[in-house]
Structures are given as structure tokens and as C-alpha cells.
Motif scaffolding. Structure first.
Motif, PDB file in Angstrom:
ATOM      1  N   UNK A  90       1.643  21.702  49.182  1.00 24.37           N
ATOM      2  CA  UNK A  90       2.942  21.838  48.524  1.00 24.37           C
ATOM      3  C   UNK A  90       3.470  23.254  48.673  1.00 24.37           C
ATOM      4  N   UNK A  91       2.777  24.223  48.113  1.00 22.91           N
ATOM      5  CA  UNK A  91       3.290  25.601  48.081  1.00 22.91           C
ATOM      6  C   UNK A  91       3.452  26.182  49.479  1.00 22.91           C
ATOM      7  N   UNK A  92       2.493  25.933  50.366  1.00 21.45           N
ATOM      8  CA  UNK A  92       2.568  26.488  51.716  1.00 21.45           C
ATOM      9  C   UNK A  92       3.339  25.599  52.691  1.00 21.45           C
ATOM     10  N   UNK A  93       3.912  24.505  52.225  1.00 26.35           N
ATOM     11  CA  UNK A  93       4.642  23.615  53.139  1.00 26.35           C
ATOM     12  C   UNK A  93       5.949  24.270  53.588  1.00 26.35           C
ATOM     13  N   UNK A  94       6.376  23.934  54.774  1.00 32.39           N
ATOM     14  CA  UNK A  94       7.609  24.499  55.331  1.00 32.39           C
ATOM     15  C   UNK A  94       8.821  24.113  54.493  1.00 32.39           C
ATOM     16  N   UNK A  95       8.824  22.896  53.954  1.00 32.31           N
ATOM     17  CA  UNK A  95       9.959  22.431  53.140  1.00 32.31           C
ATOM     18  C   UNK A  95      10.093  23.279  51.884  1.00 32.31           C
ATOM     19  N   UNK A  96       8.980  23.488  51.180  1.00 34.23           N
ATOM     20  CA  UNK A  96       9.017  24.280  49.944  1.00 34.23           C
ATOM     21  C   UNK A  96       9.390  25.729  50.246  1.00 34.23           C
ATOM     22  N   UNK A  97       8.817  26.308  51.286  1.00 32.82           N
ATOM     23  CA  UNK A  97       9.134  27.695  51.614  1.00 32.82           C
ATOM     24  C   UNK A  97      10.592  27.846  52.042  1.00 32.82           C
ATOM     25  N   UNK A  98      11.101  26.875  52.796  1.00 34.45           N
ATOM     26  CA  UNK A  98      12.515  26.915  53.190  1.00 34.45           C
ATOM     27  C   UNK A  98      13.443  26.783  52.000  1.00 34.45           C
ATOM     28  N   UNK A  99      13.093  25.879  51.074  1.00 35.08           N
ATOM     29  CA  UNK A  99      13.899  25.700  49.861  1.00 35.08           C
ATOM     30  C   UNK A  99      13.881  26.960  49.006  1.00 35.08           C
ATOM     31  N   UNK A 100      12.710  27.579  48.879  1.00 32.33           N
ATOM     32  CA  UNK A 100      12.603  28.817  48.101  1.00 32.33           C
ATOM     33  C   UNK A 100      13.414  29.938  48.736  1.00 32.33           C
ATOM     34  N   UNK A 101      13.397  30.036  50.056  1.00 33.83           N
ATOM     35  CA  UNK A 101      14.174  31.068  50.748  1.00 33.83           C
ATOM     36  C   UNK A 101      15.668  30.837  50.558  1.00 33.83           C
ATOM     37  N   UNK A 102      16.094  29.573  50.650  1.00 37.24           N
ATOM     38  CA  UNK A 102      17.504  29.241  50.441  1.00 37.24           C
ATOM     39  C   UNK A 102      17.927  29.569  49.019  1.00 37.24           C
ATOM     40  N   UNK A 103      17.075  29.217  48.050  1.00 42.14           N
ATOM     41  CA  UNK A 103      17.378  29.505  46.644  1.00 42.14           C
ATOM     42  C   UNK A 103      17.453  31.006  46.396  1.00 42.14           C
ATOM     43  N   UNK A 104      16.558  31.770  47.018  1.00 40.77           N
ATOM     44  CA  UNK A 104      16.581  33.225  46.843  1.00 40.77           C
ATOM     45  C   UNK A 104      17.845  33.834  47.431  1.00 40.77           C
ATOM     46  N   UNK A 105      18.269  33.337  48.588  1.00 41.92           N
ATOM     47  CA  UNK A 105      19.516  33.837  49.196  1.00 41.92           C
ATOM     48  C   UNK A 105      20.716  33.487  48.331  1.00 41.92           C
ATOM     49  N   UNK A 106      20.727  32.263  47.799  1.00 39.54           N
ATOM     50  CA  UNK A 106      21.833  31.846  46.933  1.00 39.54           C
ATOM     51  C   UNK A 106      21.864  32.699  45.672  1.00 39.54           C
ATOM     52  N   UNK A 107      20.696  32.928  45.066  1.00 40.90           N
ATOM     53  CA  UNK A 107      20.620  33.739  43.854  1.00 40.90           C
ATOM     54  C   UNK A 107      21.077  35.167  44.126  1.00 40.90           C
ATOM     55  N   UNK A 108      20.684  35.716  45.273  1.00 43.61           N
ATOM     56  CA  UNK A 108      21.111  37.073  45.627  1.00 43.61           C
ATOM     57  C   UNK A 108      22.623  37.141  45.791  1.00 43.61           C
ATOM     58  N   UNK A 109      23.214  36.100  46.378  1.00 45.89           N
ATOM     59  CA  UNK A 109      24.672  36.082  46.567  1.00 45.89           C
ATOM     60  C   UNK A 109      25.394  35.944  45.221  1.00 45.89           C
ATOM     61  N   UNK A 110      24.833  35.147  44.302  1.00 47.95           N
ATOM     62  CA  UNK A 110      25.465  34.928  43.005  1.00 47.95           C
ATOM     63  C   UNK A 110      25.390  36.151  42.106  1.00 47.95           C
ATOM     64  N   UNK A 111      24.342  36.922  42.250  1.00 43.81           N
ATOM     65  CA  UNK A 111      24.162  38.094  41.387  1.00 43.81           C
ATOM     66  C   UNK A 111      24.720  39.358  42.006  1.00 43.81           C
ATOM     67  N   UNK A 112      25.215  39.249  43.217  1.00 38.59           N
ATOM     68  CA  UNK A 112      25.824  40.378  43.931  1.00 38.59           C
ATOM     69  C   UNK A 112      24.884  41.586  43.951  1.00 38.59           C
ATOM     70  N   UNK A 113      23.608  41.326  44.155  1.00 40.93           N
ATOM     71  CA  UNK A 113      22.653  42.419  44.254  1.00 40.93           C
ATOM     72  C   UNK A 113      22.227  43.011  42.933  1.00 40.93           C
ATOM     73  N   UNK A 114      22.591  42.386  41.806  1.00 41.46           N
ATOM     74  CA  UNK A 114      22.234  42.946  40.507  1.00 41.46           C
ATOM     75  C   UNK A 114      20.733  42.922  40.235  1.00 41.46           C
ATOM     76  N   UNK A 115      19.972  42.164  41.011  1.00 41.37           N
ATOM     77  CA  UNK A 115      18.525  42.112  40.800  1.00 41.37           C
ATOM     78  C   UNK A 115      17.798  43.213  41.538  1.00 41.37           C
ATOM     79  N   UNK A 116      18.519  44.057  42.267  1.00 42.54           N
ATOM     80  CA  UNK A 116      17.905  45.151  42.998  1.00 42.54           C
ATOM     81  C   UNK A 116      17.617  46.303  42.046  1.00 42.54           C
ATOM     82  N   UNK A 117      16.602  47.085  42.399  1.00 38.15           N
ATOM     83  CA  UNK A 117      16.321  48.317  41.646  1.00 38.15           C
ATOM     84  C   UNK A 117      17.382  49.342  42.034  1.00 38.15           C
TER      85      UNK A 117
END
Length: 119
Positions: A90-117
Motif C-alpha cells: 500500500x504505502x510503497x505502491x506507485x498509486x499511493x505515492x502518485x496520489x500523495x505527490x498530487x495532493x502535496x502539489x495541490x496543497x502547496x498551490x492552495x496555501x501559496x507557499x505558506x507552509x514553507x519556513x
């Protein structure tokens, strides 16, 4: 905290040395590395599985009562086995990793970089 920081700094220096200590060699070993890769899966699974086997209300409905203390090594083995399966399939599957990467990119776009130090 300072003592723990000193421990980590000295462990890091030891890892970089040509002749690491036995503790560093133990932590670098294949079994410890594999166990380290299972920690997230173990974190996710140990509580639900523990409740299944040991929480009185749940275990009574499923098994007729909580498991005895002598069952604990079997419980630990079962958690390790389930953690390995969860990690590998599950965790190391390509589907889960791709979904997590997509979610991280979406979250970064929604927060406009506010999660950066920032300074």
C-alpha cells in the motif's frame, strides 16, 4: 533536550567516521534499517490491532474475551507482519505515492507557499 541533541550530533559524527562504534554499526544493520522502514506502518496498525485483541469490549465480541499475556509475542509478530504487508503493498505502491505527490502539489498551490519556513 540538550543531552539528546548532543547524542544525535555525536552519532552523526560517528556515522561519518572511518571506524564507527558498535552502536552505529548496529543502527546501520539491515534488520534495524528494515525495522525503521516499518515504523510508520506499525504506528498506524498497533493500536487498532491491540484493541481487537486486548480491549475487553471488542475482544469479548470477537474472541469471547481479551487475549492473555502469553499471546503478546504473537500479537507483536502479527503487527510486524501486517506492517510489512501494508508497507510493501500500500504505502510503497506507485498509486499511493502518485496520489500523495498530487495532493502535496495541490496543497502547496492552495496555501501559496505558506507552509514553507520563512525568516
Amino acid at each position: 533536550v540538550p543531552l539528546y541533541t548532543k547524542f544525535l550530533a555525536s552519532l552523526h559524527r560517528d556515522c561519518r567516521s572511518e571506524n564507527p562504534s558498535q552502536l552505529t554499526q548496529l543502527l546501520r544493520s539491515a534488520p534495524m534499517t528494515k525495522l525503521g522502514s516499518l515504523t510508520f506502518s506499525m504506528f498506524l496498525l498497533h493500536s487498532p490491532l491491540g484493541q481487537l485483541f486486548y480491549k475487553r469490549s471488542v475482544a469479548t465480541k470477537v474472541f469471547g474475551g481479551p487475549m492473555s499475556r502469553s499471546f503478546f509475542p504473537i500479537y507483536v509478530f502479527f503487527v510486524l507482519l501486517c506492517s510489512h504487508l501494508l508497507n510493501e503493498y500500500v504505502i510503497r505502491s506507485d498509486v499511493v505515492q502518485g496520489t500523495a505527490a498530487t495532493a502535496a502539489k495541490w496543497l502547496a498551490a492552495q496555501t501559496e507557499g505558506m507552509l514553507q519556513d520563512r525568516d
